[in-house]
Design a protein around this motif. Sequence first.
Motif, PDB file in Angstrom:
ATOM      1  N   ARG A 275      17.804 -16.433 -37.459  1.00  0.00           N
ATOM      2  CA  ARG A 275      17.946 -17.155 -36.194  1.00  0.00           C
ATOM      3  C   ARG A 275      19.401 -17.419 -35.850  1.00  0.00           C
ATOM      4  NH1 ARG A 275      14.283 -22.306 -35.233  1.00  0.00           N
ATOM      5  NH2 ARG A 275      15.953 -22.446 -33.684  1.00  0.00           N
ATOM      6  N   SER A 276      20.266 -17.499 -36.857  1.00  0.00           N
ATOM      7  CA  SER A 276      21.679 -17.802 -36.601  1.00  0.00           C
ATOM      8  C   SER A 276      22.387 -16.688 -35.842  1.00  0.00           C
ATOM      9  CB  SER A 276      22.404 -18.072 -37.926  1.00  0.00           C
ATOM     10  OG  SER A 276      22.534 -16.883 -38.700  1.00  0.00           O
ATOM     11  N   TYR A 277      21.813 -15.477 -35.823  1.00  0.00           N
ATOM     12  CA  TYR A 277      22.433 -14.370 -35.090  1.00  0.00           C
ATOM     13  C   TYR A 277      22.128 -14.416 -33.598  1.00  0.00           C
ATOM     14  CZ  TYR A 277      23.460 -12.261 -39.625  1.00  0.00           C
ATOM     15  OH  TYR A 277      23.941 -12.018 -40.888  1.00  0.00           O
ATOM     16  N   GLY A 278      21.184 -15.249 -33.199  1.00  0.00           N
ATOM     17  CA  GLY A 278      20.885 -15.432 -31.789  1.00  0.00           C
ATOM     18  C   GLY A 278      20.522 -14.148 -31.074  1.00  0.00           C
ATOM     19  N   GLU A 279      21.129 -13.958 -29.895  1.00  0.00           N
ATOM     20  CA  GLU A 279      20.793 -12.811 -29.052  1.00  0.00           C
ATOM     21  C   GLU A 279      21.346 -11.491 -29.576  1.00  0.00           C
ATOM     22  OE1 GLU A 279      24.655 -14.504 -27.383  1.00  0.00           O
ATOM     23  OE2 GLU A 279      22.830 -15.216 -28.364  1.00  0.00           O
ATOM     24  N   HIS A 280      22.124 -11.550 -30.657  1.00  0.00           N
ATOM     25  CA  HIS A 280      22.715 -10.330 -31.208  1.00  0.00           C
ATOM     26  C   HIS A 280      21.783  -9.617 -32.187  1.00  0.00           C
ATOM     27  CE1 HIS A 280      26.620 -11.289 -29.447  1.00  0.00           C
ATOM     28  NE2 HIS A 280      26.405 -12.536 -29.826  1.00  0.00           N
ATOM     29  N   LEU A 281      20.585 -10.173 -32.401  1.00  0.00           N
ATOM     30  CA  LEU A 281      19.647  -9.586 -33.361  1.00  0.00           C
ATOM     31  C   LEU A 281      18.266  -9.432 -32.747  1.00  0.00           C
ATOM     32  CD1 LEU A 281      18.530  -8.836 -36.230  1.00  0.00           C
ATOM     33  CD2 LEU A 281      18.219 -11.299 -36.582  1.00  0.00           C
ATOM     34  N   THR A 282      17.630  -8.297 -33.062  1.00  0.00           N
ATOM     35  CA  THR A 282      16.220  -8.084 -32.740  1.00  0.00           C
ATOM     36  C   THR A 282      15.503  -7.687 -34.017  1.00  0.00           C
ATOM     37  OG1 THR A 282      16.757  -7.299 -30.511  1.00  0.00           O
ATOM     38  CG2 THR A 282      14.554  -6.786 -31.359  1.00  0.00           C
ATOM     39  N   VAL A 283      14.482  -8.447 -34.400  1.00  0.00           N
ATOM     40  CA  VAL A 283      13.688  -8.100 -35.571  1.00  0.00           C
ATOM     41  C   VAL A 283      12.673  -7.045 -35.163  1.00  0.00           C
ATOM     42  CG1 VAL A 283      12.112  -8.951 -37.343  1.00  0.00           C
ATOM     43  CG2 VAL A 283      13.990 -10.412 -36.555  1.00  0.00           C
ATOM     44  N   LEU A 284      12.690  -5.917 -35.846  1.00  0.00           N
ATOM     45  CA  LEU A 284      11.797  -4.807 -35.512  1.00  0.00           C
ATOM     46  C   LEU A 284      10.549  -4.778 -36.391  1.00  0.00           C
ATOM     47  CD1 LEU A 284      14.462  -1.972 -35.020  1.00  0.00           C
ATOM     48  CD2 LEU A 284      13.500  -3.522 -33.309  1.00  0.00           C
ATOM     49  N   GLU A 285      10.700  -5.039 -37.660  1.00  0.00           N
ATOM     50  CA  GLU A 285       9.588  -5.022 -38.620  1.00  0.00           C
ATOM     51  C   GLU A 285       9.863  -6.092 -39.689  1.00  0.00           C
ATOM     52  OE1 GLU A 285       8.971  -1.214 -40.391  1.00  0.00           O
ATOM     53  OE2 GLU A 285       9.174  -0.129 -38.504  1.00  0.00           O
ATOM     54  N   PRO A 286       8.764  -6.605 -40.292  1.00  0.00           N
ATOM     55  CA  PRO A 286       7.338  -6.384 -40.038  1.00  0.00           C
ATOM     56  C   PRO A 286       6.860  -7.222 -38.844  1.00  0.00           C
ATOM     57  CG  PRO A 286       7.594  -7.950 -41.796  1.00  0.00           C
ATOM     58  CD  PRO A 286       8.982  -7.503 -41.437  1.00  0.00           C
ATOM     59  N   ALA A 287       5.659  -6.934 -38.382  1.00  0.00           N
ATOM     60  CA  ALA A 287       5.113  -7.629 -37.217  1.00  0.00           C
ATOM     61  C   ALA A 287       4.962  -9.120 -37.470  1.00  0.00           C
ATOM     62  CB  ALA A 287       3.761  -7.010 -36.828  1.00  0.00           C
ATOM     63  N   SER A 288       4.632  -9.490 -38.723  1.00  0.00           N
ATOM     64  CA  SER A 288       4.447 -10.909 -39.038  1.00  0.00           C
ATOM     65  C   SER A 288       5.750 -11.679 -38.890  1.00  0.00           C
ATOM     66  CB  SER A 288       3.904 -11.069 -40.458  1.00  0.00           C
ATOM     67  OG  SER A 288       4.783 -10.466 -41.405  1.00  0.00           O
ATOM     68  N   LEU A 289       6.870 -11.070 -39.271  1.00  0.00           N
ATOM     69  CA  LEU A 289       8.170 -11.739 -39.138  1.00  0.00           C
ATOM     70  C   LEU A 289       8.597 -11.785 -37.673  1.00  0.00           C
ATOM     71  CD1 LEU A 289      10.555 -13.100 -40.493  1.00  0.00           C
ATOM     72  CD2 LEU A 289      11.574 -10.844 -40.869  1.00  0.00           C
TER      73      LEU A 289
ATOM     74  N   GLN B 185       6.614 -12.164 -35.191  1.00  0.00           N
ATOM     75  CA  GLN B 185       5.862 -13.269 -34.608  1.00  0.00           C
ATOM     76  C   GLN B 185       6.440 -14.607 -35.035  1.00  0.00           C
ATOM     77  OE1 GLN B 185       3.421 -13.081 -32.236  1.00  0.00           O
ATOM     78  NE2 GLN B 185       3.752 -15.304 -32.199  1.00  0.00           N
ATOM     79  N   GLU B 186       6.860 -14.718 -36.295  1.00  0.00           N
ATOM     80  CA  GLU B 186       7.464 -15.975 -36.768  1.00  0.00           C
ATOM     81  C   GLU B 186       8.724 -16.299 -35.988  1.00  0.00           C
ATOM     82  OE1 GLU B 186       7.568 -17.439 -40.944  1.00  0.00           O
ATOM     83  OE2 GLU B 186       6.974 -15.380 -41.406  1.00  0.00           O
ATOM     84  N   ILE B 187       9.546 -15.304 -35.751  1.00  0.00           N
ATOM     85  CA  ILE B 187      10.781 -15.508 -34.984  1.00  0.00           C
ATOM     86  C   ILE B 187      10.446 -15.956 -33.563  1.00  0.00           C
ATOM     87  CG2 ILE B 187      12.706 -14.297 -33.894  1.00  0.00           C
ATOM     88  CD1 ILE B 187      13.425 -14.861 -36.665  1.00  0.00           C
TER      89      ILE B 187
END
Length: 359
Positions: free
Chosen positions: A330-344, A346-348
Motif C-alpha cells: 500500500r505504501s507504493y500508492g498509485e505507482h503499483l498495480t497488483v496483478l496476481e494472485p486474485a486474493s491479494l 481483492q485484499e488491496i
Amino acid sequence: MPITRSAFQRYRLIDEIISRYPRRYSKQRLFELCQDKCGIRSISSLEKDIQRMREDHDAPIEYDKRANGYYYSNPQFRLLNLMLSPDDMEALDYAREVLAATQGATVADELTNALQKVRQSLDIIHEVRSDDRGAQATSRRIVYVEEKILGGNRQFVPILIRAVNQSRQVAFRYLKYEDVVQATNRKTPQKRKQASAPAVPTERPKLRILHPILLREVADSWYVIGYDAVSGREKTFALDRMSELELLDDPCDVPPTILANVSELFEHIYGITDSHGPVEDIVLSFSPLFGQYVKAKPIHQTQEVLSDTETECVVRLRLAPNRDLLMHLRSYGEHLTVLEPASLVQEIKTSLEATLSRY
C-alpha cells in the motif's frame, strides 16, 4: 599490558590529535591541548605517554623536524582500533552473542560489515567535528542521518539467544496492544476526553511460558518466535512488549512439525506477522520510476524481474501474503498495480476502499 582509565583517556586524546593528517602538532602545542583536556601535567609526562604508545601499542608515531610536529607514519593507524574501554567490551560481548546466532550469513561477514559501518561513521564524525584551527567553526549542520527509534528491551536478546542455544524455556509477562485498546474503550467518554496518555490495563500482564525457537530483527525491532504449549502452536512476541523475562531450567520440548514449520517460516514471509495461507506467486507491476527503486532495493530475496519496459516494471515474489506485506504494498500508492494472485488483488481493493471511506 593493561592500562588505567586515565591513561586510556590520555592515549585516546593523543591519538585523536596526531591523526589529524596532514597537520603536524609540536610538542608544546600537543602538551597544551592534552593539559587542557586530560590533565597531563608536564612535557616529560607527555613524552612518556608517547613512548608507551609506541612500545605497548605499536603506534607509528614519528617526529617531523622540518614541520616541527608529530605524525603517524601510517595515516590509516588508529589507536582506538586496538584499545577498548570497559563499556566497549560490554557492547562487543553483546554483539558477539547476537552475531553468533545470525542466520543467513557468516559471523565473519557480519562482523566485517559492522566494523565497516563503524569506520565510515568515524570518518564522517572526523570531517564534521570542529578542530582547534582558531577559526570560528560553522554551526551549520552539513550531515543529516536518519534518526532511528530502536525497539525496546534489546537487552533481552542475549538471554533469548542463550535460551535457544541451551534449549531452555523462558517465562515473561506480555502486554498486547489489543489490551491497551480495550482498556481505552472501557473508559467513559468524559474520562477519555480528560486522559492525557493512552490507557493501560490495570491488571498485570499475563505470565507466559515459551519454548523459544528463533529470533528475528525487523525494522530495528526484535521478535522471538517459539512454541506455546498451551495453544499447541507457534507464536511470535515483540521484545518491546515483554517484561520480567526469566530463563528457566525446564528444557524445551517442541514438536518436530512445529520446529520444521518455524525454521522454514521466514524463507517466504515478508516482515514478522504470520501467514496461514500458502506460498504463492505474487506478481506486481510498478511504474518505470518506482521500478528503478524496487530493482535497486528488492522487496524480498525471492524477487525476480519478469519484464522492464518503458511503461512498467513487473516483478514476481514467492511469498505467503500477510499483513506486513499488505501494508508495504500500500505504501507504493498509485505507482503499483497488483496483478496476481486474485486474493491479494481483492485484499488491496478492500483496504483502499476502507481508507477512502474515512475521508
